[in-house]
Write a protein that holds these residues in place. Sequence first.
Motif, PDB file in Angstrom:
ATOM      1  N   VAL A  67      45.473  50.520 -26.004  1.00  0.00           N
ATOM      2  CA  VAL A  67      44.800  51.289 -24.950  1.00  0.00           C
ATOM      3  C   VAL A  67      44.563  50.409 -23.725  1.00  0.00           C
ATOM      4  CG1 VAL A  67      42.700  52.540 -24.327  1.00  0.00           C
ATOM      5  CG2 VAL A  67      43.719  52.872 -26.583  1.00  0.00           C
ATOM      6  N   LEU A  68      44.144  49.169 -23.931  1.00  0.00           N
ATOM      7  CA  LEU A  68      43.976  48.238 -22.815  1.00  0.00           C
ATOM      8  C   LEU A  68      45.305  48.020 -22.103  1.00  0.00           C
ATOM      9  CD1 LEU A  68      42.340  46.179 -21.180  1.00  0.00           C
ATOM     10  CD2 LEU A  68      42.748  44.503 -23.008  1.00  0.00           C
ATOM     11  N   GLY A  69      46.387  47.883 -22.887  1.00  0.00           N
ATOM     12  CA  GLY A  69      47.702  47.693 -22.296  1.00  0.00           C
ATOM     13  C   GLY A  69      48.137  48.857 -21.427  1.00  0.00           C
ATOM     14  N   ARG A  70      47.770  50.081 -21.822  1.00  0.00           N
ATOM     15  CA  ARG A  70      48.117  51.261 -21.018  1.00  0.00           C
ATOM     16  C   ARG A  70      47.537  51.148 -19.612  1.00  0.00           C
ATOM     17  NH1 ARG A  70      45.120  56.190 -23.065  1.00  0.00           N
ATOM     18  NH2 ARG A  70      46.473  55.848 -24.854  1.00  0.00           N
ATOM     19  N   TRP A  71      46.275  50.707 -19.528  1.00  0.00           N
ATOM     20  CA  TRP A  71      45.619  50.625 -18.223  1.00  0.00           C
ATOM     21  C   TRP A  71      46.083  49.405 -17.426  1.00  0.00           C
ATOM     22  CZ3 TRP A  71      43.429  54.621 -16.114  1.00  0.00           C
ATOM     23  CH2 TRP A  71      43.003  55.667 -16.957  1.00  0.00           C
ATOM     24  N   LEU A  72      46.391  48.326 -18.114  1.00  0.00           N
ATOM     25  CA  LEU A  72      46.901  47.160 -17.390  1.00  0.00           C
ATOM     26  C   LEU A  72      48.296  47.416 -16.838  1.00  0.00           C
ATOM     27  CD1 LEU A  72      45.692  44.196 -19.646  1.00  0.00           C
ATOM     28  CD2 LEU A  72      44.631  45.142 -17.569  1.00  0.00           C
ATOM     29  N   ALA A  73      49.005  48.382 -17.430  1.00  0.00           N
ATOM     30  CA  ALA A  73      50.362  48.693 -16.963  1.00  0.00           C
ATOM     31  C   ALA A  73      50.369  49.270 -15.558  1.00  0.00           C
ATOM     32  CB  ALA A  73      51.045  49.662 -17.933  1.00  0.00           C
ATOM     33  N   ILE A  74      49.231  49.780 -15.057  1.00  0.00           N
ATOM     34  CA  ILE A  74      49.199  50.312 -13.689  1.00  0.00           C
ATOM     35  C   ILE A  74      48.858  49.219 -12.674  1.00  0.00           C
ATOM     36  CG2 ILE A  74      48.523  52.585 -14.572  1.00  0.00           C
ATOM     37  CD1 ILE A  74      45.728  52.079 -13.317  1.00  0.00           C
ATOM     38  N   ASN A  75      48.752  47.960 -13.161  1.00  0.00           N
ATOM     39  CA  ASN A  75      48.399  46.831 -12.293  1.00  0.00           C
ATOM     40  C   ASN A  75      47.117  47.108 -11.515  1.00  0.00           C
ATOM     41  OD1 ASN A  75      50.714  45.223 -12.930  1.00  0.00           O
ATOM     42  ND2 ASN A  75      51.928  46.612 -11.642  1.00  0.00           N
ATOM     43  N   PRO A  76      46.002  47.291 -12.206  1.00  0.00           N
ATOM     44  CA  PRO A  76      44.771  47.694 -11.520  1.00  0.00           C
ATOM     45  C   PRO A  76      44.179  46.571 -10.678  1.00  0.00           C
ATOM     46  CG  PRO A  76      44.305  47.162 -13.815  1.00  0.00           C
ATOM     47  CD  PRO A  76      45.813  47.122 -13.659  1.00  0.00           C
ATOM     48  N   ASP A  77      43.413  46.989  -9.678  1.00  0.00           N
ATOM     49  CA  ASP A  77      42.609  46.044  -8.909  1.00  0.00           C
ATOM     50  C   ASP A  77      41.218  45.917  -9.514  1.00  0.00           C
ATOM     51  OD1 ASP A  77      44.493  45.470  -6.726  1.00  0.00           O
ATOM     52  OD2 ASP A  77      44.212  47.584  -6.229  1.00  0.00           O
ATOM     53  N   VAL A  78      40.725  47.016 -10.089  1.00  0.00           N
ATOM     54  CA  VAL A  78      39.414  47.062 -10.725  1.00  0.00           C
ATOM     55  C   VAL A  78      39.587  47.647 -12.118  1.00  0.00           C
ATOM     56  CG1 VAL A  78      37.071  47.998 -10.655  1.00  0.00           C
ATOM     57  CG2 VAL A  78      38.212  47.314  -8.526  1.00  0.00           C
ATOM     58  N   LEU A  79      39.007  46.973 -13.102  1.00  0.00           N
ATOM     59  CA  LEU A  79      39.094  47.421 -14.490  1.00  0.00           C
ATOM     60  C   LEU A  79      37.687  47.687 -15.014  1.00  0.00           C
ATOM     61  CD1 LEU A  79      40.602  47.827 -17.225  1.00  0.00           C
ATOM     62  CD2 LEU A  79      40.356  45.354 -17.594  1.00  0.00           C
ATOM     63  N   ILE A  80      37.461  48.922 -15.473  1.00  0.00           N
ATOM     64  CA  ILE A  80      36.189  49.308 -16.083  1.00  0.00           C
ATOM     65  C   ILE A  80      36.404  49.404 -17.588  1.00  0.00           C
ATOM     66  CG2 ILE A  80      34.369  51.063 -16.188  1.00  0.00           C
ATOM     67  CD1 ILE A  80      35.311  52.020 -13.422  1.00  0.00           C
ATOM     68  N   LEU A  81      35.512  48.783 -18.362  1.00  0.00           N
ATOM     69  CA  LEU A  81      35.604  48.856 -19.823  1.00  0.00           C
ATOM     70  C   LEU A  81      34.260  49.281 -20.399  1.00  0.00           C
ATOM     71  CD1 LEU A  81      36.886  45.593 -19.135  1.00  0.00           C
ATOM     72  CD2 LEU A  81      38.160  46.447 -21.086  1.00  0.00           C
ATOM     73  N   ASP A  82      34.307  50.173 -21.371  1.00  0.00           N
ATOM     74  CA  ASP A  82      33.103  50.549 -22.105  1.00  0.00           C
ATOM     75  C   ASP A  82      33.322  50.169 -23.566  1.00  0.00           C
ATOM     76  OD1 ASP A  82      30.652  51.642 -22.822  1.00  0.00           O
ATOM     77  OD2 ASP A  82      31.471  53.667 -23.068  1.00  0.00           O
ATOM     78  N   GLU A  83      32.426  49.359 -24.117  1.00  0.00           N
ATOM     79  CA  GLU A  83      32.518  48.896 -25.507  1.00  0.00           C
ATOM     80  C   GLU A  83      33.917  48.350 -25.805  1.00  0.00           C
ATOM     81  OE1 GLU A  83      29.882  48.654 -27.067  1.00  0.00           O
ATOM     82  OE2 GLU A  83      28.504  50.197 -26.385  1.00  0.00           O
ATOM     83  N   PRO A  84      34.333  47.282 -25.142  1.00  0.00           N
ATOM     84  CA  PRO A  84      35.727  46.821 -25.240  1.00  0.00           C
ATOM     85  C   PRO A  84      36.158  46.349 -26.619  1.00  0.00           C
ATOM     86  CG  PRO A  84      34.385  45.204 -24.096  1.00  0.00           C
ATOM     87  CD  PRO A  84      33.539  46.439 -24.233  1.00  0.00           C
ATOM     88  N   THR A  85      35.209  45.978 -27.493  1.00  0.00           N
ATOM     89  CA  THR A  85      35.619  45.494 -28.824  1.00  0.00           C
ATOM     90  C   THR A  85      34.900  46.235 -29.950  1.00  0.00           C
ATOM     91  OG1 THR A  85      33.957  43.712 -28.863  1.00  0.00           O
ATOM     92  CG2 THR A  85      36.112  43.200 -27.901  1.00  0.00           C
ATOM     93  N   ARG A  86      34.463  47.482 -29.707  1.00  0.00           N
ATOM     94  CA  ARG A  86      33.813  48.243 -30.776  1.00  0.00           C
ATOM     95  C   ARG A  86      34.804  48.492 -31.911  1.00  0.00           C
ATOM     96  NH1 ARG A  86      31.204  53.715 -28.985  1.00  0.00           N
ATOM     97  NH2 ARG A  86      29.346  52.427 -28.661  1.00  0.00           N
ATOM     98  N   GLY A  87      34.371  48.179 -33.153  1.00  0.00           N
ATOM     99  CA  GLY A  87      35.230  48.402 -34.309  1.00  0.00           C
ATOM    100  C   GLY A  87      36.427  47.482 -34.364  1.00  0.00           C
ATOM    101  N   VAL A  88      36.333  46.324 -33.711  1.00  0.00           N
ATOM    102  CA  VAL A  88      37.452  45.382 -33.643  1.00  0.00           C
ATOM    103  C   VAL A  88      37.070  44.118 -34.406  1.00  0.00           C
ATOM    104  CG1 VAL A  88      38.705  43.872 -32.052  1.00  0.00           C
ATOM    105  CG2 VAL A  88      38.379  46.270 -31.475  1.00  0.00           C
ATOM    106  N   ASP A  89      38.005  43.589 -35.191  1.00  0.00           N
ATOM    107  CA  ASP A  89      37.704  42.388 -35.964  1.00  0.00           C
ATOM    108  C   ASP A  89      37.596  41.166 -35.065  1.00  0.00           C
ATOM    109  OD1 ASP A  89      40.303  40.720 -35.966  1.00  0.00           O
ATOM    110  OD2 ASP A  89      41.001  42.717 -36.504  1.00  0.00           O
ATOM    111  N   ILE A  90      37.105  40.077 -35.642  1.00  0.00           N
ATOM    112  CA  ILE A  90      36.766  38.905 -34.831  1.00  0.00           C
ATOM    113  C   ILE A  90      38.002  38.230 -34.235  1.00  0.00           C
ATOM    114  CG2 ILE A  90      36.795  37.232 -36.739  1.00  0.00           C
ATOM    115  CD1 ILE A  90      34.164  36.105 -35.438  1.00  0.00           C
ATOM    116  N   GLY A  91      39.141  38.301 -34.926  1.00  0.00           N
ATOM    117  CA  GLY A  91      40.354  37.717 -34.373  1.00  0.00           C
ATOM    118  C   GLY A  91      40.845  38.483 -33.152  1.00  0.00           C
ATOM    119  N   ALA A  92      40.889  39.818 -33.274  1.00  0.00           N
ATOM    120  CA  ALA A  92      41.300  40.647 -32.136  1.00  0.00           C
ATOM    121  C   ALA A  92      40.289  40.546 -31.000  1.00  0.00           C
ATOM    122  CB  ALA A  92      41.450  42.104 -32.579  1.00  0.00           C
TER     123      ALA A  92
END
Length: 522
Positions: free
Chosen positions: A428-453
């Motif tokens: 999902v992060l990759g989808r938004w980075l693909a538009i080459n954003p100038d401003v990136l908004i994230l809500d709960e960027p690592t919810r349900g994500v393991d410590i390595g990821a």
Amino acid sequence: MSAASRDAATGGSAPPGGPPAAVPAVRIRGLSRNFGPVRALGDVSFDVPAGEVTALLGENGAGKSTLLKILAGLQPPSDGGVTVFGEEVTSFDPSTMLGRHGVAIVPQELSLLPDRSVAENVLSGVEPGNRWFPSRRRMLERTTELLAELDLSLDPNASVRTLDLATQQLIVVARSIARGCRVLILDEPTAMLTPAEADRLFALMDKLKAAGTTMLYVSHRMPEVFRLADHIQVLRDGTHVASWRSADTTPDQAVAAMVGRELGQFTRRAERSAESSGEPMLKIRELSGRRHHGVSFDLRPGEILGVAGLPDSGRVEMLHNLFGGDRGTGGTVELLGKPYERRDPIASVERRLAFVPGERRAQGLLTTMSVGENIGALTTRTFSRFGLVRRRAFDTSAADQAKRLRVKTATMNQPITSLSGGNQQKAVLGRWLAINPDVLILDEPTRGVDIGAKAEIYEQLFALAQKGLAILCSSSDLPELLTLTDRIAVMSEGRLVEIVDTAEATEESIMALATGAMPAAA
């Protein structure tokens, strides 16, 4: 690990001439599960001691979910076996696992009847009276007794739809106990809870443990694992790799077993040589809308600005208003020095304002599409000519983005739902980075994500800020905000009460501002 070694590690056999070992609540031996050519579990063996809490740890994709589904009767193993209190499981289905063996699960996505009462949900399937005419009076009496036994102050007549998520989780636990649960599985139960809500769950777990209930607890959060668990079992890449009593290990050892390497502590952004300068890329003045009022701040190139606040603080609604997903009621937004008045998601994409939402499954994933289609969804027009998508260029771009973010997938055509939570989040992060954003908004960027990821996502965000991207990051995880950000905007009751420098902030000071216990600086 050999069978003998596993028995020694898990207490599965008594020493010669010694007293007989206690029968474990659950004994797992040689458990495997294949999905076609893919092996999700391979020869997993360990014991879950009776009357205690065992934590099951592992990165996303380690096999935890598959193991839990087998134990809950949602899918059978390909090989191996399970015994519950010494009785072999011969039929892996939910009815048998709960009705005969007393094994119940509290899943991440709760299965309640939202328009029914607490009593109807707690006693669903075991209503007093007959099947067609359950006794309403006896149902209320039994529910009241059960809630009292569990120290839960709930109105049995209340509609479940009106209750918060934490209370709904407690109802699922009460329902499991009402059905005769002896082994309770909890899968990431605090992923969407506030600290206060989590404490309510922990108090209930302490009560259940004192009453003799066995619990298998899955979480990525090390502090709560070491607060709750008596034993720790670790899976990695579908195999069982470590077993300890929690008193005999440390969080760092557990993490190293999970990821196969020493990870160390995250280096706080405030401790790095990070600088942000130049004219604001995003300027917010008196922004108002649903549950937020008069919010003002600037976001500069290369800055990571955090947003903290309780669930009712309006921080999430403010992000949706800013992106254009919600209609605001007032205020102004400037993006790259130009007014941004008629905000909507399509216009935000065109103006290179990206938004990774907090509800990954509900708002982020395109669940019927592949990994590649999820990553490339916003770039279809870029690779189209005369209405036809140049498929090779589209696929190459998506594959490059997946490689850059280390999305672990067999092929780009694999269903997105087959990936682990951490890899879904990176897609999902990759989808938004693909538009080459100038401003990136994230809500709960690592919810349900393991410590390595989580470590990989942090490093990506640091690298993006280093390149000049302006990042606005909202999170309910205060340690995460203290790690990621340069400054933290604290919201309370719909208003931004103060913006603090992260280097000078603590969890206690942020929470004091968020709850109104500490007045904002003049």
